[in-house]
Design an enzyme around this catalytic site. Sequence first.
Site, PDB file in Angstrom:
ATOM      1  CD  GLU A  12      74.441  99.919  18.362  1.00  0.00           C
ATOM      2  OE1 GLU A  12      74.436  98.979  19.175  1.00  0.00           O
ATOM      3  OE2 GLU A  12      73.415 100.311  17.771  1.00  0.00           O
ATOM      4  CD  GLU A  54      70.520  99.367  17.273  1.00  0.00           C
ATOM      5  OE1 GLU A  54      69.619 100.186  17.553  1.00  0.00           O
ATOM      6  OE2 GLU A  54      71.250  98.847  18.145  1.00  0.00           O
ATOM      7  CG  PHE A  65      73.525  90.626  20.888  1.00  0.00           C
ATOM      8  CD1 PHE A  65      74.767  91.244  20.890  1.00  0.00           C
ATOM      9  CD2 PHE A  65      73.219  89.772  21.942  1.00  0.00           C
ATOM     10  CE1 PHE A  65      75.689  91.013  21.908  1.00  0.00           C
ATOM     11  CE2 PHE A  65      74.123  89.531  22.967  1.00  0.00           C
ATOM     12  CZ  PHE A  65      75.365  90.159  22.951  1.00  0.00           C
ATOM     13  CB  ALA A  66      70.419  87.777  15.802  1.00  0.00           C
ATOM     14  CG  ASP A  67      68.602  88.683  20.652  1.00  0.00           C
ATOM     15  OD1 ASP A  67      67.809  87.896  21.160  1.00  0.00           O
ATOM     16  OD2 ASP A  67      69.807  88.396  20.442  1.00  0.00           O
ATOM     17  CG  PHE A  68      70.139  94.355  19.370  1.00  0.00           C
ATOM     18  CD1 PHE A  68      69.409  93.796  20.418  1.00  0.00           C
ATOM     19  CD2 PHE A  68      71.498  94.593  19.559  1.00  0.00           C
ATOM     20  CE1 PHE A  68      70.022  93.461  21.623  1.00  0.00           C
ATOM     21  CE2 PHE A  68      72.115  94.271  20.766  1.00  0.00           C
ATOM     22  CZ  PHE A  68      71.379  93.702  21.797  1.00  0.00           C
ATOM     23  CG  HIS A  83      70.850  90.274  25.049  1.00  0.00           C
ATOM     24  ND1 HIS A  83      69.788  90.885  25.654  1.00  0.00           N
ATOM     25  CD2 HIS A  83      71.696  91.268  24.686  1.00  0.00           C
ATOM     26  CE1 HIS A  83      69.989  92.201  25.672  1.00  0.00           C
ATOM     27  NE2 HIS A  83      71.140  92.463  25.092  1.00  0.00           N
TER      28      HIS A  83
HETATM   29  C1  LIG Z   1      68.714  98.096  20.280  1.00  0.00           C
HETATM   30  C2  LIG Z   1      69.968  97.683  20.964  1.00  0.00           C
HETATM   31  N1  LIG Z   1      71.147  97.962  20.391  1.00  0.00           N
HETATM   32  C3  LIG Z   1      72.298  97.615  20.994  1.00  0.00           C
HETATM   33  C4  LIG Z   1      72.275  96.959  22.192  1.00  0.00           C
HETATM   34  C5  LIG Z   1      73.575  96.511  22.841  1.00  0.00           C
HETATM   35  N2  LIG Z   1      73.844  97.386  23.979  1.00  0.00           N
HETATM   36  C6  LIG Z   1      73.484  97.043  25.229  1.00  0.00           C
HETATM   37  S1  LIG Z   1      73.799  98.240  26.312  1.00  0.00           S
HETATM   38  C7  LIG Z   1      74.480  99.220  25.129  1.00  0.00           C
HETATM   39  C8  LIG Z   1      75.028 100.558  25.492  1.00  0.00           C
HETATM   40  C9  LIG Z   1      74.010 101.384  26.133  1.00  0.00           C
HETATM   41  O1  LIG Z   1      74.576 102.587  26.480  1.00  0.00           O
HETATM   42  P1  LIG Z   1      73.790 103.563  27.422  1.00  0.00           P
HETATM   43  O2  LIG Z   1      72.403 103.753  26.917  1.00  0.00           O
HETATM   44  O3  LIG Z   1      74.607 104.773  27.595  1.00  0.00           O
HETATM   45  O4  LIG Z   1      73.653 102.767  28.794  1.00  0.00           O
HETATM   46  P2  LIG Z   1      74.828 102.298  29.775  1.00  0.00           P
HETATM   47  O5  LIG Z   1      75.181 100.919  29.387  1.00  0.00           O
HETATM   48  O6  LIG Z   1      75.959 103.225  29.645  1.00  0.00           O
HETATM   49  O7  LIG Z   1      74.202 102.313  31.120  1.00  0.00           O
HETATM   50  C10 LIG Z   1      74.431  98.613  23.895  1.00  0.00           C
HETATM   51  C11 LIG Z   1      74.908  99.210  22.641  1.00  0.00           C
HETATM   52  C12 LIG Z   1      71.014  96.661  22.758  1.00  0.00           C
HETATM   53  N3  LIG Z   1      70.901  95.990  23.918  1.00  0.00           N
HETATM   54  N4  LIG Z   1      69.890  97.043  22.134  1.00  0.00           N
END
Ligand SMILES: Cc1ncc(C[n+]2csc(CCOP(=O)(O)OP(=O)(O)O)c2C)c(N)n1
Lengths: 318, 339
Positions: free
Chosen positions: B36, B67, B90-93, B135
């Site tokens: 990502e 993922e 992030f490792a959390d994911f 996180h």
């Molecule tokens: C499983 C997972 N993968 C990646 C992330 C990192 N991450 C946090 S928000 C985000 C984007 C989310 O996009 P969207 O669902 O469109 O929500 P928006 O932030 O636009 O409100 C990502 C990739 C995460 N928190 N959890």
Amino acid sequence: MNQIERFKAMVEMRFFDEACLEGVPTMEIHGELHTGIGQEAISAGLLGHLKNSDALVSTHRNHYHALIKGVNPYRLMSEIFEKKTGICQGFGGHMHPFSLKQNFSATGIVGQSLPVALGYAYAFKMRKGDSLAIGVIGDGAANHGTFHETLNIAGAWKLPLLVLVENNGYGISVPISKVLATETIAERAKSYSAWGKCVNGDDPDIVSEAVEEAVDHIRSNQGPAILEAVCNRFRGHYEGDTDHYRSKTEKHNMLKGDPINTYSEKLLSLKVLTENEIQNIVQTSKQKMFGLLKRVRGEKMPLPETALNYIFCEKTDG
Amino acid sequence: MANNDKIERNLNGSEAIAEAIFQEMQQDDNTILIGEDVGKCGGVFGASRNCFSEFGENRVRDMPISEMTFTGMGVGMAMSGLRPIIEIMFADFLGVCLEQIYNAIGKIHYMSGGTVKMPIVVKTAAGNIGSAAQHSQCLWGTLAHLPGLKIVVPSSLYDHKGLMASAIRSNDPVIFFEHKELLLKRARSFLSNPIVPKKTYTVPIGKAVKPRIGSDITLVTLSYSVELALESAAEVAKEGIDVEIIDLRSLVPLDIETVLQSVRKTQRLLVVDEDYQSFGVSGEIITRVVENIEPTSLKQIKRHAVPDVPIPAALSLEQVVVPNYESIKNMLIMMAKGS
Ligand SMILES: Cc1ncc(C[n+]2csc(CCOP(=O)(O)OP(=O)(O)O)c2C)c(N)n1
Ligand SMILES: [Mg+2]
């Protein structure tokens, strides 16, 4: 719920998040904060359609959903500022506020709100009430496997679930159009025997109308619904994101369409509100939210010796 | 220690990593990067900057937030002859793609009777920078528990580049744990080796390093805690406590020999780990030490890790559960007094 209430809600949400922004440079909020600024019309469109017993499961961008669900703004802001007076006493923080009383929760892991909302929906159906569960996601989360798994189960068993997609066009830097097989997310509904609609998420009246339809569908036992509301994320993904992946023109055009301005102009021209009344609402909301900020800042942080308090609820020392 | 003002390239950890990825991708067209925000954005921490513009969308691909599937794709790509680098932000994911990591990536070489290789790097940002329970996790102990995965955890800036290059060249799968703090920290404020040569180089996976030689206490640690340990050790040195620091660099393979040699000398061991304490890195290191050194010739063994609690949001709570400069220093002083 009338238009004035919707407008007030939007303005209050905006100032709530602007007040939160004050805590970022000062490190009072020391993780990465996600605001909903620009996306107020969607939550305002939920006003009046939810019962306290309904559940709402939100995301990392959760402040507005919490407020609309009735979470106390003072306690929410306290949590965001990591204070002992927060709804989770500062243990959870801004990405994961929980309020059992309002059936509200959130998760910082993308895509994970939907299965939890599905669990609520299952329980509601089992108990034969007419409560429903809302799982909020962003456009990016719609590409997580949980979307498919959740909606398949909800569709198969006609569970009372509303999947509310806040489509702000981006998952961090990635434009949704680059990673989506269809034009809209809502059109996936037919695969799950669900109700589905994609609407303009900048106008709370349009959102409200669509929410009403979806909620009627769900409460009359016809199964799940997907409501996609198209909107804009005004700021970077989180506070600290340089947002270098969007062009100046794109950002400029986006800000010209601020849903709060557009809606106030609409209410002016419909003669629902006068210029004076609008200014009053703006001033009152601002005072209210920055008043909260002042109080929150005076609160204490949780005591260090409580750090190991809530690992289990039962005694574990033999 | 280098004179930090003289450092020509004031890189941060993410730039060092990005340089390794860039150079390795230049050398092998089969190496690709998926994840990502790794494309135009260059990674949320910048660890793939410049790669998208150089190698294009086919080799540097922004993935949807899927993922589980794109980690599984890595398996198929590897089987088809590609060498994928998969970024899990992030490792959390790791939780959402763990299935593919521990049932496929870690096992296929074995299950296939040694016929199928998994030259995959799963790179991920771990560690606490104040982002609460979901996180801030390290989780390297959790992954190190699973067979078939090399677990690399760089600390010095030099190692960020060199270990990443080795990970990419490895024909075995590597889980590469960056630390958010180090990704953003710049050369001039690094205490461990901050010099990153421009040319390609590798650091062998499985050899620990000693960023500080000492005679009183052996402090074994990894990742960002190495920086904290160096700072604490410098402070307690003023009180005459001479600490030897071992940066493990990788958990699998584990260079226990370097640890044993040091502990035989100092007879005192402190393991510092930013991960959860129980059933993890500190327990493993200590077990191997007592398996190999007569307990009667050991004076003290201590560990300092996160006390099996989720990372809290509030700073006031976080400070008492995550090892920090102050808490490490206090452990060292306590151990020195107890001798
Ligand atoms: C499983 C997972 N993968 C990646 C992330 C990192 N991450 C946090 S928000 C985000 C984007 C989310 O996009 P969207 O669902 O469109 O929500 P928006 O932030 O636009 O409100 C990502 C990739 C995460 N928190 N959890
Ligand atoms: Mg989005």
